[in-house]
Design an enzyme around this catalytic site. Sequence first.
Site, PDB file in Angstrom:
ATOM      1  N   ASP A  98      -4.866  28.821 -10.716  1.00 52.55           N
ATOM      2  CA  ASP A  98      -4.998  27.582  -9.945  1.00 52.55           C
ATOM      3  C   ASP A  98      -4.341  27.832  -8.588  1.00 52.55           C
ATOM      4  O   ASP A  98      -3.191  28.265  -8.525  1.00 52.55           O
ATOM      5  CB  ASP A  98      -4.237  26.477 -10.701  1.00 52.55           C
ATOM      6  CG  ASP A  98      -4.814  25.097 -10.458  1.00 52.55           C
ATOM      7  OD1 ASP A  98      -5.140  24.809  -9.295  1.00 52.55           O
ATOM      8  OD2 ASP A  98      -4.911  24.322 -11.415  1.00 52.55           O
ATOM      9  N   ASP A 198      -7.255  23.702  -5.880  1.00 51.64           N
ATOM     10  CA  ASP A 198      -6.799  22.318  -5.967  1.00 51.64           C
ATOM     11  C   ASP A 198      -7.210  21.540  -4.707  1.00 51.64           C
ATOM     12  O   ASP A 198      -7.046  22.049  -3.588  1.00 51.64           O
ATOM     13  CB  ASP A 198      -5.266  22.331  -6.090  1.00 51.64           C
ATOM     14  CG  ASP A 198      -4.697  20.972  -6.450  1.00 51.64           C
ATOM     15  OD1 ASP A 198      -5.082  20.423  -7.485  1.00 51.64           O
ATOM     16  OD2 ASP A 198      -3.853  20.461  -5.676  1.00 51.64           O
ATOM     17  N   GLU A 247     -11.854  21.852  -6.586  1.00 50.32           N
ATOM     18  CA  GLU A 247     -11.658  20.465  -6.996  1.00 50.32           C
ATOM     19  C   GLU A 247     -11.915  19.585  -5.779  1.00 50.32           C
ATOM     20  O   GLU A 247     -11.250  19.726  -4.757  1.00 50.32           O
ATOM     21  CB  GLU A 247     -10.239  20.245  -7.510  1.00 50.32           C
ATOM     22  CG  GLU A 247     -10.082  18.855  -8.103  1.00 50.32           C
ATOM     23  CD  GLU A 247      -8.639  18.371  -8.165  1.00 50.32           C
ATOM     24  OE1 GLU A 247      -8.338  17.521  -8.999  1.00 50.32           O
ATOM     25  OE2 GLU A 247      -7.811  18.821  -7.360  1.00 50.32           O
ATOM     26  N   HIS A 321      -6.119  17.828 -17.089  1.00 50.58           N
ATOM     27  CA  HIS A 321      -4.708  17.424 -17.169  1.00 50.58           C
ATOM     28  C   HIS A 321      -4.410  16.157 -16.363  1.00 50.58           C
ATOM     29  O   HIS A 321      -3.274  15.713 -16.352  1.00 50.58           O
ATOM     30  CB  HIS A 321      -3.836  18.572 -16.674  1.00 50.58           C
ATOM     31  CG  HIS A 321      -4.099  18.876 -15.225  1.00 50.58           C
ATOM     32  ND1 HIS A 321      -5.299  19.404 -14.788  1.00 50.58           N
ATOM     33  CD2 HIS A 321      -3.360  18.673 -14.131  1.00 50.58           C
ATOM     34  CE1 HIS A 321      -5.259  19.515 -13.475  1.00 50.58           C
ATOM     35  NE2 HIS A 321      -4.105  19.087 -13.038  1.00 50.58           N
ATOM     36  N   ASP A 322      -5.404  15.627 -15.665  1.00 48.01           N
ATOM     37  CA  ASP A 322      -5.205  14.394 -14.886  1.00 48.01           C
ATOM     38  C   ASP A 322      -5.916  13.199 -15.523  1.00 48.01           C
ATOM     39  O   ASP A 322      -5.888  12.096 -14.979  1.00 48.01           O
ATOM     40  CB  ASP A 322      -5.779  14.548 -13.472  1.00 48.01           C
ATOM     41  CG  ASP A 322      -5.066  15.593 -12.645  1.00 48.01           C
ATOM     42  OD1 ASP A 322      -3.863  15.818 -12.879  1.00 48.01           O
ATOM     43  OD2 ASP A 322      -5.712  16.183 -11.753  1.00 48.01           O
TER      44      ASP A 322
END
Length: 547
Positions: A98, A198, A247, A321-322
Amino acid sequence: MTQQDWRKSVVYQIYPKSFNDTTGNGEGDIRGIINKLDYLNFLGVDYLWLTPIYDSPMNDNGYDIRDYYQINAQFGNESDLRELVDEAHARGLKIMLDIVINHTSTEHAWFEAARQSKESPYRDYYFFKSSEQGSPTNWESKFGGNAWQYDAQTAEYYLHLFDVTQADLNWDNPKVREALYKVINHWIDFGVDGFRFDVINLISKGDFVDSEDIGKEFYTDGPRVHEYIHEMNRATFGGKDLMTVGEMSSTTIDHCINYTKPERHELNSVFNFHHLKVDYKDGEKWTNEKFDLQQLKTILMEWQTGIYKGGGWNAIFWCNHDQPRVVSRFGKDIDEETRQQSAKTLAIVLHLLQGTPYIYQGEEIGMTDPHFTSINQYRDVESLNAYQTLKSKGYSEAEVLAILGQKSRDNSRTPMQWSADKHAGFTTGTPWIDVASNYETINVEAAMADPDSILYTYKHLIELRHTHDIITYGNIVPRYMEHPQLFVYERHYKGEIWTVVANMTDTVAYLPEDLAALSGDTIIQNGSVTEEYLEPYASYVISVEVN
Ligand code: TEU
């Protein structure tokens, strides 16, 4: 594994802090991932995406990077990562890191130097602005409050679109871009196989002026974003055998086509989140809205057909994870039978779509939201901020807890449920966040022992993708978009049509006549399906030759 087109891959997302703890300190670590590689290999996924594992004060669990070149000591060290990469490769598994380069931690050496003085050579690595009358603009941080933080040392404000300890980098400064490309090249040389970038569509900021909203329009898919991503591609991963996914926050189909069209040399694929806002109320996340199935279908299909026609490439996912757990969100976790049925149907509906599927740790065994009952159980900075904000708006404790229970990012961050042992086999110590209380029933060990488990549906879906090109390359055709219960679509490829039919509700759904009349080979089926109706959350995929 023989070399296959990356488009046929399935990615498994690991949140290291909650995956598997080998030291007993209550937090997962890299060695914990190594110990579970055989399990991941059994599942059959191709890539493992690790959320950030770099040195970080962990205010945002690693999305606040202090040093891009160091491994977070809580997770292990560089030789652990070396071993993980080698052991993964030995099993035909690939590793994606990431990359968080829209911002750094305010503890990063660049920021520490920058904040010392206006003359620092690092000053314009970030956005510092002076302002006589309070914040330079009215933009809001995505984690609540104004997006500018006053820094007394030099009497200026710096921009942070996320937490106050996550300062936005100034991509307009060529030195910043060069330094970030060096980071990426370092990890390419280390031997990783891909990257998740990200919030990469926020890197190009436009004008710094007041917004009628929260400021998004000035930096989302900003003025030079495609130029920068293209430049990054050329300077780092472009032309190499590396998979990339960006993302994209609040983006558009047109931008996403441009981000991913191969000839533009930007990224392989993109995440967008529009389909996960169908339980927001008028765009507001912190509410207890029921999800809207019609909207979910409409948004997914708009993106599917739009990206496909435009020659771009989607990432497809329900969980990360969000996000809350999908079985608690778009399915139902009220009893075992319904949990299993709905989790499997959600898996089938997603994995037959066009794009690269992502499985978030625990999704493959149908892990649920933990249904926390006290604010003391929450850890996430965003949730803790939201708690304060909602309380200050006059919501009662019970109302706030109900909202967090539905929307908190901590819903997906509870420890991975490996077994019925204490703390679900995640740790011998005290977990950093509570384990969901249903771990004695819902865990990997139990799922492996039951050939009818959700886990085997996921395994089967991955195998299907690897063996049937229609799933990767087929055209996508939405059907029965207005149907209040059914989610139906077709995939078309080389004289074959696959029809995916799913009852997305907890009541029986009667089949329209032409679906009832359809006869062909059943590719996969979940639950009870007759010629007339589908039981709650039942689904199937049927293949028909057309010439
Ligand atoms: O998330 C970006 C993002 O905007 C959201 O998914 C965000 O968590 C959500 O809108 C909050 O309501 C990425 C990471 O996935 C997330 O974990 C980080 O906190 C964030 O960037 C900042 O780096």
